[in-house]
Design an enzyme around this catalytic site. Sequence first.
Site, PDB file in Angstrom:
ATOM      1  N   CYS A   1      14.494  -4.317  -8.660  1.00 22.43           N
ATOM      2  CA  CYS A   1      14.200  -3.847  -7.305  1.00 22.43           C
ATOM      3  C   CYS A   1      14.092  -5.047  -6.371  1.00 22.43           C
ATOM      4  O   CYS A   1      13.446  -6.044  -6.693  1.00 22.43           O
ATOM      5  CB  CYS A   1      12.898  -3.054  -7.325  1.00 22.43           C
ATOM      6  SG  CYS A   1      12.378  -2.461  -5.697  1.00 22.43           S
TER       7      CYS A   1
ATOM      8  N   CYS B   1       7.277  -4.801  -5.253  1.00 25.43           N
ATOM      9  CA  CYS B   1       7.403  -3.836  -6.339  1.00 25.43           C
ATOM     10  C   CYS B   1       7.175  -4.532  -7.674  1.00 25.43           C
ATOM     11  O   CYS B   1       7.784  -5.553  -7.948  1.00 25.43           O
ATOM     12  CB  CYS B   1       8.779  -3.184  -6.335  1.00 25.43           C
ATOM     13  SG  CYS B   1       8.986  -1.975  -7.666  1.00 25.43           S
TER      14      CYS B   1
ATOM     15  N   CYS C   1       9.263   5.896   4.224  1.00 22.33           N
ATOM     16  CA  CYS C   1       8.667   6.773   5.244  1.00 22.33           C
ATOM     17  C   CYS C   1       8.633   6.089   6.599  1.00 22.33           C
ATOM     18  O   CYS C   1       8.682   6.748   7.641  1.00 22.33           O
ATOM     19  CB  CYS C   1       7.247   7.167   4.831  1.00 22.33           C
ATOM     20  SG  CYS C   1       7.220   8.242   3.379  1.00 22.33           S
TER      21      CYS C   1
ATOM     22  N   CYS D   1      27.425  -9.680 -19.916  1.00 19.86           N
ATOM     23  CA  CYS D   1      28.399 -10.423 -20.701  1.00 19.86           C
ATOM     24  C   CYS D   1      29.396 -11.218 -19.851  1.00 19.86           C
ATOM     25  O   CYS D   1      29.760 -12.343 -20.206  1.00 19.86           O
ATOM     26  CB  CYS D   1      29.129  -9.483 -21.653  1.00 19.86           C
ATOM     27  SG  CYS D   1      29.720  -7.950 -20.904  1.00 19.86           S
TER      28      CYS D   1
ATOM     29  N   HIS E   1      34.676  -6.421 -22.396  1.00 18.78           N
ATOM     30  CA  HIS E   1      33.806  -7.485 -22.920  1.00 18.78           C
ATOM     31  C   HIS E   1      34.549  -8.806 -22.752  1.00 18.78           C
ATOM     32  O   HIS E   1      35.785  -8.832 -22.670  1.00 18.78           O
ATOM     33  CB  HIS E   1      33.456  -7.251 -24.390  1.00 18.78           C
ATOM     34  CG  HIS E   1      32.411  -8.208 -24.896  1.00 18.78           C
ATOM     35  ND1 HIS E   1      31.207  -8.391 -24.259  1.00 18.78           N
ATOM     36  CD2 HIS E   1      32.410  -9.056 -25.963  1.00 18.78           C
ATOM     37  CE1 HIS E   1      30.498  -9.282 -24.925  1.00 18.78           C
ATOM     38  NE2 HIS E   1      31.209  -9.708 -25.950  1.00 18.78           N
TER      39      HIS E   1
ATOM     40  N   ASP F   1      30.727 -16.278 -28.923  1.00 19.53           N
ATOM     41  CA  ASP F   1      30.169 -15.243 -28.052  1.00 19.53           C
ATOM     42  C   ASP F   1      28.747 -15.648 -27.678  1.00 19.53           C
ATOM     43  O   ASP F   1      27.828 -15.579 -28.494  1.00 19.53           O
ATOM     44  CB  ASP F   1      30.171 -13.892 -28.770  1.00 19.53           C
ATOM     45  CG  ASP F   1      29.878 -12.737 -27.818  1.00 19.53           C
ATOM     46  OD1 ASP F   1      28.983 -12.893 -26.966  1.00 19.53           O
ATOM     47  OD2 ASP F   1      30.533 -11.684 -27.933  1.00 19.53           O
TER      48      ASP F   1
ATOM     49  N   GLU G   1      25.778 -13.020 -27.976  1.00 17.32           N
ATOM     50  CA  GLU G   1      25.206 -12.821 -29.307  1.00 17.32           C
ATOM     51  C   GLU G   1      24.707 -14.125 -29.918  1.00 17.32           C
ATOM     52  O   GLU G   1      23.977 -14.096 -30.920  1.00 17.32           O
ATOM     53  CB  GLU G   1      26.256 -12.204 -30.241  1.00 17.32           C
ATOM     54  CG  GLU G   1      26.908 -10.953 -29.705  1.00 17.32           C
ATOM     55  CD  GLU G   1      25.917  -9.811 -29.553  1.00 17.32           C
ATOM     56  OE1 GLU G   1      25.583  -9.180 -30.555  1.00 17.32           O
ATOM     57  OE2 GLU G   1      25.480  -9.550 -28.414  1.00 17.32           O
TER      58      GLU G   1
END
Length: 1009
Positions: A112, A117, A165, A194, A221, A238, A241
């Site tokens: 957000c 928040c 509001c 990724c 990917h 990768d 991972e």
Amino acid sequence: MSLHARIESAIRTAKQWESDPALLTEIRASIPFDDLVPEQCDPIKQRCDSFLSTTADSAANEDDETKEAKLQLRTSLQRPDDTSYEGDDLLLKRLTLYFKREVMTWVNSPPCVNPNCTGNEDGKLMKNEGVRGPVTEEEKGGGAGRVESDEYDFLCCPVWMDWICTHVRNAKHPQRSPASNSPRSLFSSRRGRCGKYANLFGTYCRAVGFDTRYCLDLTDHVWVEVWSVRMGKWIHADSCEGLIDRPNMYEQGWGKKLSYVIGATHDSVTDITKRYTRKFHTDDFQTRRREYSPDEPTSDRAFYQMNSTIMQMSNVAKSRLEELERRGRVEDKFFGLVQSSGVWDNDYKEGRISGSYAWKSVRGELGNQKKSDDNESKEETNEEASFVVESFYPAPHRSGVLSIFVQHPSMSSHECIIVNGVPCAAILASGTSIVVVDELSGCILQCRAFSCWSSVGAFVDTVPDGRIIAIASNISSVDVDQTTAKYLQRVGGLVNDTKPSPDPLMFIGQIGYYPKWSTCVNTTDVTKSVNVTIQLDNSSSLATKLRSERNTTPAVVLTRLPETVMPLKTQMGASEYQKRVAFEAFMKQDNDAKSAVVGYTTRPETPVYLIGNKSFPIRSAGGSAADTGSNNANWTTYHYLPEALVADDDVITNGIGKASSKSSNPAMFDIPVADDYFMGLLGGEILTKTGTSSPSVTNTVDAIENTRLVALYFSAHWCGPCRGFTPMLIEFYNHLKEEVAPTHGLEVVFVSSDRNEAKFQQYYGNMPFKAVPFANRGLAQQLKSVFGVQGIPSLVVLDTLSGRIVVSPEVSRREVHQACNMGEQAIERLFNSWLDQVPEESKAMLDILALSCEESAAKDFSADDTDRGNSKANEYLIRKKTTINSEDSAEVIKRLFTELVATGMSPNEAAAEAIKRSTHQSFILTEGTLKGSHNNDSFAIAATSIENAADTMLQLNNNEAAKFASVVTTAKKYITNVQKDPPNHRLGHSDLATRCLIKSLRLLEVLSC
């Protein structure tokens, strides 16, 4: 998006890595080389400096002490399989894991944007609304090719509700997440998924001088490949991972349905799909590719045209162009071979690690985890999970204190059950985890997980009395059948007259006993846990012994065996027996370090790595008995266990022992030898020997049956160099036959150049080899001509499947000479290197045969627990069951009938109930001798004895005896009234409630006395 557009996108990304030299310098300066590869940080820094054209002071020459000190350095990124990599390849391996851990932060959805928040730090309330092109100046400036639009659910955020509001009428504002392709902006934010991982990691790889390729998978990917000079190939990496060299991860592990994988550098592009699939020629795979191109020739032309264009635009130097073409030829040859085999070299069975479960599920990348979840939707499965090695003895041994900690089963991790600091719960997505602990030593004996209570009951029925058991279950047990309930009654406190609670369960107790420290908690509160401390009987401590676990590696290692015990160089060349002696000498030393050590792991040409409590679970190394050339096949872990769990033949001796013999697991398949070829080459019959016996004439096919390599040895007695080389070849041959490969190994065929029969017989009499008969001299001359033998001694090594030359005469003789001078380990290495040089078609054929045998063995494997481990261990792990004779059963029925009638039950009902209960005999459990205490972060639990119940009730009444007596008397009157007329009470409609109240009445009668 068309195939051309996706290719262009990949090229643009790779080119960005070269566009900002200042950024490459910043990145290189931020990489902690000393932590990543302390053993080789200086050479790597110098190479990086050279790549970036920066000035670097030359390093001073280091003395031996400095070099040895560097070898002692360790990194938190070190793993047991690091020894399979060297130099830049090792740096890549650790850099990939470092990048995942320390550099990037995974974001499932953008957070957000309201700074006030606090409920949506990781986009928990965001919903992905798709992808669009860049629109704003910010998006265009960052080089974003795609923008992910996420919609925020404002109703879930009260901070935003107030803001809406006041300022906004529309309650839906899209939160834009530019998929920026600018490495500099990524280096600043270091957040994403990724695409951003691969983009920034590719920049990191270029910063350290790696030739890096951007890999774009059209099923959404991305990752990178790095050219390994040492291996002569592109290595998959990768960063999401944290893994390298796992090309089967996506198809085999994640279950992805690949179509195209594009590999692009700043000056080249190619189709690398065949590296990541073994299904390229299947109809399904080709159908997916046709979504992007009408046929394969059209696809090939597209890549050729794009590659030619980028090379022209990049002004690729001639030397670089030649190198790229050479790599392409090697790669094309490799792709053809692997597609013809259709199988992966190693298995990868894990689903995707990075990303939330929901995100991975939507993308279809859960792999085996998805299959497990699908199984849960069935009515009930008999799925079972366990570790490769279940038994583990936590340190320190013989401490006399056993601590067991059970957390809420919703955690679904090994830490659900912790024994003396060792997380040891086997896990199923939905199931019951059980750990069985030895009551004498505190050793972890068995770690299992079951998907249904019937399997739990059947397992508990096999465990001997006295064993300590810890359970964490998140499956409902309201429908437990009577047979299972009977089995579970052996566990004091888990179930009495009722079935287990339907709520998630945490339990610690003892089989066959009901000790005071036994504790059971049923709750949906995930913050609850149970903790028990038990005092073991030191006087009955069990003797321990090291057990060997073949083809395994620990989860982590502690450190190397100190050089004060055995120098590093000696460790690298030591035999298994010498390493064992050194380890045992270390364990006998008077130092604090050994108290945390439970064993060690090693393999040939590798130091001794010590292991401790964090090393569990011990996992499969990924090799196999048939995979003698694998880097992982030779890892062995040794750890202390009670002597009863270690087979008598599990010993290492100075020479021959279980641990030193690869032949303990001989290959089960037959080698498809090219019989016709060798019959034509060697003739129909050759001479063979058995031991020291006289030679006999044998059919050639039978003589070389199940032989992996055949070496033709051209030699003669009159040749001086031959007489010097022959003893070495005999030593080489005998070691392979006796210790390495009695079958599926090497056969040597002596081809004589002797001048007469007598000299031939004299010379051959000392050899253990096969031989071409002297009478067939014409064939011997023909063999010399076929293989171009100009002089002797000469050794020609052939592949038995194809008949092709594996090692030429110019090389083989020198290699055998060197190996014999360096010892047995060098002989084994040379043999494995020869196997690696056989044609790829032969390797593929043997892989298929080995795989079919493994599948057949898996089908034939009995599910009976008695087949697990060795028979000696089974005697300790599995109880000997006794039967109840008819006289005992009659006595039980009589006793139960009397008790039931006394409670007011009619004779007919009492008789039926007594027979029913005797069929599922209730266990009358004693407290046992083990002393302990529990400390539960939970509500009060059921009393484990009458004394404990009284103590608990007194404490609840502030130890006021009069008040306590009043409570008991009132409760007794209440239950007596319910018993007299159960149907009139609102709880009396439940037969189960009535039985519970009757049992409570008996307890209160004792308490009120």
